[in-house]
Scaffold this active site. Structure first.
Site, PDB file in Angstrom:
ATOM      1  N   THR A 279       0.828  -1.203   0.000  1.00  0.00           N
ATOM      2  CA  THR A 279       0.000   0.000   0.000  1.00  0.00           C
ATOM      3  C   THR A 279       0.861   1.251   0.000  1.00  0.00           C
ATOM      4  O   THR A 279       0.648   2.179  -0.793  1.00  0.00           O
ATOM      5  CB  THR A 279      -0.928   0.013   1.228  1.00  0.00           C
ATOM      6  OG1 THR A 279      -1.806  -1.112   1.179  1.00  0.00           O
ATOM      7  CG2 THR A 279      -1.763   1.291   1.275  1.00  0.00           C
TER       8      THR A 279
ATOM      9  N   ASP B 214       9.099  -2.544  -2.950  1.00  0.00           N
ATOM     10  CA  ASP B 214       8.328  -3.293  -1.958  1.00  0.00           C
ATOM     11  C   ASP B 214       9.143  -4.510  -1.514  1.00  0.00           C
ATOM     12  O   ASP B 214       9.259  -5.487  -2.247  1.00  0.00           O
ATOM     13  CB  ASP B 214       7.001  -3.719  -2.607  1.00  0.00           C
ATOM     14  CG  ASP B 214       6.117  -4.554  -1.692  1.00  0.00           C
ATOM     15  OD1 ASP B 214       6.554  -4.915  -0.594  1.00  0.00           O
ATOM     16  OD2 ASP B 214       4.983  -4.846  -2.105  1.00  0.00           O
ATOM     17  N   ARG B 215       9.708  -4.440  -0.311  1.00  0.00           N
ATOM     18  CA  ARG B 215      10.550  -5.459   0.332  1.00  0.00           C
ATOM     19  C   ARG B 215      11.945  -5.539  -0.302  1.00  0.00           C
ATOM     20  O   ARG B 215      12.127  -5.297  -1.494  1.00  0.00           O
ATOM     21  CB  ARG B 215       9.887  -6.831   0.356  1.00  0.00           C
ATOM     22  CG  ARG B 215      10.717  -7.871   1.115  1.00  0.00           C
ATOM     23  CD  ARG B 215       9.918  -9.099   1.496  1.00  0.00           C
ATOM     24  NE  ARG B 215       9.156  -8.873   2.733  1.00  0.00           N
ATOM     25  CZ  ARG B 215       8.009  -9.472   3.019  1.00  0.00           C
ATOM     26  NH1 ARG B 215       7.485 -10.311   2.178  1.00  0.00           N
ATOM     27  NH2 ARG B 215       7.393  -9.224   4.148  1.00  0.00           N
TER      28      ARG B 215
ATOM     29  N   GLN C  61      12.478 -19.788  -1.016  1.00  0.00           N
ATOM     30  CA  GLN C  61      13.482 -18.768  -0.743  1.00  0.00           C
ATOM     31  C   GLN C  61      14.416 -18.542  -1.922  1.00  0.00           C
ATOM     32  O   GLN C  61      14.840 -17.413  -2.190  1.00  0.00           O
ATOM     33  CB  GLN C  61      14.273 -19.142   0.511  1.00  0.00           C
ATOM     34  CG  GLN C  61      13.469 -19.041   1.799  1.00  0.00           C
ATOM     35  CD  GLN C  61      12.787 -17.693   1.957  1.00  0.00           C
ATOM     36  OE1 GLN C  61      11.576 -17.623   2.159  1.00  0.00           O
ATOM     37  NE2 GLN C  61      13.543 -16.616   1.868  1.00  0.00           N
TER      38      GLN C  61
END
Length: 203
Positions: free
Chosen positions: A15, A78-79, A54
């Site tokens: 978001t 994002d991340r 992973q």
């Protein structure tokens, strides 16, 4: 300019990435979730699919980093790839869901990739309590996330706190997201003011 947003599952990363990219006019780079071929299987059987998941994320994130560096564009990410290694992979290993052999193999690959990486100009960490994470996860209603255990989220939160306390690769902005609604214009304005101050070296 490269801003990266870090935080646990459901902390509001996507978001905020969307809102910041619109505000600054920068390109958003999202986490590869919907196209991830391992995610559903992982939540059904974590031990069987932990290493596969992973490695998929590590590969995806490293490609993203190279794209960001080569594009020359201003980006909101994002991340980060650091979370993959220091939070999620380490947590799976500690929980006994990734073998010693697989974990060492993973870390060796991450270390190699790290030698080609440049840290973001600003890392934003969204700190959120378990009730907030659970509420946000329920709100977005992804079927595969409904089976996430509370102890798993708690363990991840502990890893995040350990990691962010020692992060030394660049500027960090910690946002307490329990009482913030990023889609609320007043709350978003405060976050943007903090980002501008961090980037300009005011704190």
């Amino acid at each position: 300019m490269h801003i990266a947003i870090a935080g646990n599952i459901g902390s509001g990363k996507t978001t905020l990435t969307t809102l910041l990219s619109k505000h600054f006019g920068w390109k958003p780079h999202y986490e590869a979730v919907d196209d991830n071929p391992y995610l559903v299987s992982f939540y059904e059987d974590m031990q069987r699919w932990a290493f596969n998941l992973q490695i998929y994320f590590l590969n995806s994130r490293f490609r993203q980093i190279l794209d960001i560096r080569n594009s020359g564009e201003n980006v909101v990410q994002d991340r980060t790839i650091f979370e993959d290694a220091y939070i999620f992979a380490e947590n799976l290993y500690d929980m006994g869901l990734m073998s010693e052999r697989d974990y060492r193999n993973y870390l060796s690959l991450f270390d190699l990739m790290s030698s080609y990486m440049q840290a973001p100009d600003l890392l934003i960490y969204l700190r959120a309590s378990i009730p907030t994470l659970v509420r946000q996860i329920a709100k977005r209603n992804r079927i595969y996330e409904q089976s996430i255990r509370l102890d798993y989220l708690k363990s991840l939160n502990d890893k995040y706190e350990k990691w962010i306390s020692t992060y030394d690769k660049g500027k960090v902005l910690i946002i307490e997201s329990d009482n913030i609604e990023f889609e609320n214009p007043e709350d978003l304005s405060k976050v943007i003011d903090s980002i501008n101050a961090s980037l300009n070296g005011l704190f």
